[in-house]
Motif scaffolding. Structure first.
Motif, mmCIF file in Angstrom:
data_model
loop_
_atom_site.group_PDB
_atom_site.id
_atom_site.type_symbol
_atom_site.label_atom_id
_atom_site.label_comp_id
_atom_site.label_asym_id
_atom_site.label_seq_id
_atom_site.Cartn_x
_atom_site.Cartn_y
_atom_site.Cartn_z
ATOM 1 N N UNK A 180 0.789 -1.219 0.000
ATOM 2 C CA UNK A 180 0.000 0.000 0.000
ATOM 3 C C UNK A 180 0.821 1.268 0.000
ATOM 4 N N UNK A 181 2.176 1.143 0.056
ATOM 5 C CA UNK A 181 3.066 2.297 0.089
ATOM 6 C C UNK A 181 3.419 2.715 -1.339
ATOM 7 N N UNK A 182 3.131 3.948 -1.702
ATOM 8 C CA UNK A 182 3.491 4.460 -3.027
ATOM 9 C C UNK A 182 5.007 4.618 -3.095
ATOM 10 N N UNK A 183 5.624 4.175 -4.215
ATOM 11 C CA UNK A 183 7.084 4.162 -4.246
ATOM 12 C C UNK A 183 7.638 4.110 -5.667
ATOM 13 N N UNK A 184 8.944 4.410 -5.749
ATOM 14 C CA UNK A 184 9.739 4.260 -6.964
ATOM 15 C C UNK A 184 11.200 4.391 -6.554
ATOM 16 N N UNK A 185 12.112 3.850 -7.358
ATOM 17 C CA UNK A 185 13.533 4.130 -7.164
ATOM 18 C C UNK A 185 14.213 4.203 -8.520
ATOM 19 N N UNK A 186 15.441 4.702 -8.517
ATOM 20 C CA UNK A 186 16.185 4.951 -9.731
ATOM 21 C C UNK A 186 16.192 6.432 -10.054
ATOM 22 N N UNK A 187 17.095 6.859 -10.980
ATOM 23 C CA UNK A 187 17.895 6.028 -11.880
ATOM 24 C C UNK A 187 19.194 5.542 -11.235
ATOM 25 N N UNK A 188 19.926 4.719 -12.013
ATOM 26 C CA UNK A 188 21.257 4.222 -11.688
ATOM 27 C C UNK A 188 21.303 3.585 -10.302
ATOM 28 N N UNK A 189 20.385 2.655 -10.094
ATOM 29 C CA UNK A 189 20.290 1.960 -8.817
ATOM 30 C C UNK A 189 20.089 0.476 -9.083
ATOM 31 N N UNK A 190 20.885 -0.360 -8.423
ATOM 32 C CA UNK A 190 20.812 -1.810 -8.554
ATOM 33 C C UNK A 190 20.339 -2.372 -7.223
ATOM 34 N N UNK A 191 19.259 -3.132 -7.263
ATOM 35 C CA UNK A 191 18.556 -3.558 -6.053
ATOM 36 C C UNK A 191 18.383 -5.072 -6.048
ATOM 37 N N UNK A 192 18.478 -5.659 -4.852
ATOM 38 C CA UNK A 192 17.990 -7.020 -4.629
ATOM 39 C C UNK A 192 16.696 -6.878 -3.845
ATOM 40 N N UNK A 193 15.630 -7.466 -4.365
ATOM 41 C CA UNK A 193 14.303 -7.303 -3.777
ATOM 42 C C UNK A 193 13.784 -8.648 -3.287
ATOM 43 N N UNK A 194 13.200 -8.640 -2.085
ATOM 44 C CA UNK A 194 12.504 -9.809 -1.549
ATOM 45 C C UNK A 194 11.090 -9.380 -1.213
ATOM 46 N N UNK A 195 10.113 -10.259 -1.468
ATOM 47 C CA UNK A 195 8.720 -9.840 -1.345
ATOM 48 C C UNK A 195 7.809 -11.055 -1.263
ATOM 49 N N UNK A 196 6.546 -10.759 -0.965
ATOM 50 C CA UNK A 196 5.525 -11.791 -1.061
ATOM 51 C C UNK A 196 5.354 -12.207 -2.518
ATOM 52 N N UNK A 197 4.904 -13.427 -2.709
ATOM 53 C CA UNK A 197 4.705 -13.940 -4.060
ATOM 54 C C UNK A 197 3.438 -13.340 -4.656
ATOM 55 N N UNK A 198 3.620 -12.290 -5.434
ATOM 56 C CA UNK A 198 2.511 -11.598 -6.082
ATOM 57 C C UNK A 198 3.085 -10.671 -7.143
ATOM 58 N N UNK A 199 2.326 -10.435 -8.218
ATOM 59 C CA UNK A 199 2.710 -9.440 -9.215
ATOM 60 C C UNK A 199 1.640 -8.367 -9.347
ATOM 61 N N UNK A 200 0.793 -8.238 -8.320
ATOM 62 C CA UNK A 200 -0.240 -7.212 -8.348
ATOM 63 C C UNK A 200 0.379 -5.835 -8.144
ATOM 64 N N UNK A 201 -0.032 -4.876 -8.951
ATOM 65 C CA UNK A 201 0.438 -3.507 -8.764
ATOM 66 C C UNK A 201 -0.503 -2.544 -9.476
ATOM 67 N N UNK A 202 -0.486 -1.293 -8.996
ATOM 68 C CA UNK A 202 -1.165 -0.192 -9.653
ATOM 69 C C UNK A 202 -0.143 0.918 -9.823
#
Length: 370
Positions: A180-202
């Motif tokens: 529910x948190x609005x977000x973005x990152x970048x440019x020129x940023x390399x991330x390792x992401x861990x999350x719940x298993x879902x591809x839902x997004x708006x």
């Protein structure tokens, strides 16, 4: 497969690659990942049970089996203590190259995913910054006092900085981002992401992230209203350096983030140190952000190249990682046993422990084993 784990071994999985418009070439060039296609690489999905992008095993006796099928057939042996009845393997992990900024977007929480999307769960996530250019920033959460109408006006004007928090980004820092948190990152940023298993997004952008093509106005307005329906105004997380736990000479164990859905740690061993050793009773996602190493579980050994991942079934119970090593491990935690109690015992203030994620300020009903 028996309940003692006979026949289980470190699993190597297929890795979907996403070539969205925000991607670049950091994953093959900076991380040294082999086998990448030409062109921009936005994401590699290291472990995924997302519908339509689910992983399959590529090594050993289980080659060709799907992660979904193994999870359904052997939940206790594969997932172990982290199993909560499914219906999917609980962790999704990715490398993300934000050579250009990601779309401003959010993911629903579990309740909104069930009520509005007809899906079993939403997506809380965390980002560990692997590398970032000087001056890199991220947009994370909406400023205090901003309401729905003001946020709608800003999104329609694409004026994100007028309503969102812009935070500095540094390599080695981690941020836990509640659903529910609005977000973005970048440019020129390399991330390792861990999350719940879902591809839902708006998301709030005028273009599709897959190919950059424009979104018709009526569809774009519909996306923004759907985003507002799933938005949660309260979360305003911060980046943290993580907290260390005692480890052997020449090694470091750092808890990067933790909450009811996942925990992420970074383990390092210098060349003169012995192997990194870890016991576990829940599935472990092991991703290499350092030099090539070797992973051993009982009689089974697997090489682990740079920017590569192994899934360690819970039934294996024990892993040794050859030094030198620099790896990330993700798992579903018992927040009291795995996180809160050892960190407090190591002398970390309760407020610092709570800042790692959710459910760490006291006993939580979503904790495992509470």
């Amino acid at each position: 497969m028996s309940r003692t784990g006979t026949g289980w071994y470190p699993l190597r999985l297929t890795t979907p690659v996403k070539q969205h418009v925000f991607g670049g070439r950091y994953i093959p060039r900076y991380l040294g990942r082999d086998g990448m296609p030409e062109g921009r690489i936005a994401e590699t999905w290291e472990v995924s049970d997302v519908e339509g992008d689910g992983a399959h095993i590529v090594n050993g006796a289980l080659a060709g089996r799907s992660l979904r099928g193994l999870t359904e057939e052997f939940p206790e042996e594969l997932v172990g203590r982290g199993w909560r009845g499914g219906p999917r393997f609980p962790l999704l992990t990715k490398f993300i190259d934000a050579y250009r900024p990601l779309p401003v977007h959010l993911h629903p929480d579990d309740e909104a995913a069930r009520r509005l999307e007809g899906e079993p769960n939403g997506k809380t996530e965390a980002w560990h910054i692997v590398a970032a250019a000087p001056g890199a920033t991220a947009l994370v959460g909406v400023r205090e006092g901003v309401g729905r109408d003001e946020l709608r006006r800003a999104l329609l004007a694409q004026d994100f900085d007028s309503v969102m928090r812009r935070l500095p980004v540094l390599a080695g820092r981690t941020i836990y981002v509640p659903a529910g948190t609005l977000h973005s990152f970048g440019p020129e940023t390399l991330v390792y992401e861990i999350e719940q298993t879902s591809d839902l997004q708006q998301h709030a952008m005028r273009h599709r992230m897959e190919d950059g093509s424009p979104i018709p106005d009526d569809q774009w307005h519909s996306h923004i209203e759907a985003l507002l329906d799933e938005w949660k105004p309260a979360p305003r997380p911060e980046f943290t350096p993580g907290l260390t736990l005692p480890s052997g000479e020449g090694t470091e164990r750092r808890v990067l983030c933790a909450g009811p859905y996942f925990a992420l740690e970074r383990l390092r061993a210098h060349s003169h140190a012995g192997a990194l050793v870890r016991a576990f009773d829940t599935a472990v996602v092991l991703s290499n952000v350092g030099t090539p190493t070797t992973v051993t579980c009982g009689p089974f050994s697997e090489p682990l190249g740079r920017a590569s991942t192994l899934l360690l079934p819970a039934a294996l119970g024990f892993v040794e990682i050859q030094a030198p090593a620099d790896v990330l491990i993700g798992y579903v935690p018992d927040l009291n046993h795995d996180i809160r109690t050892p960190l407090l015992a190591a002398g970390h203030p309760a407020a610092d422990v709570a800042a790692l994620g959710e459910g760490l300020g006291g006993h939580s009903p979503t904790d495992q084993g509470t």
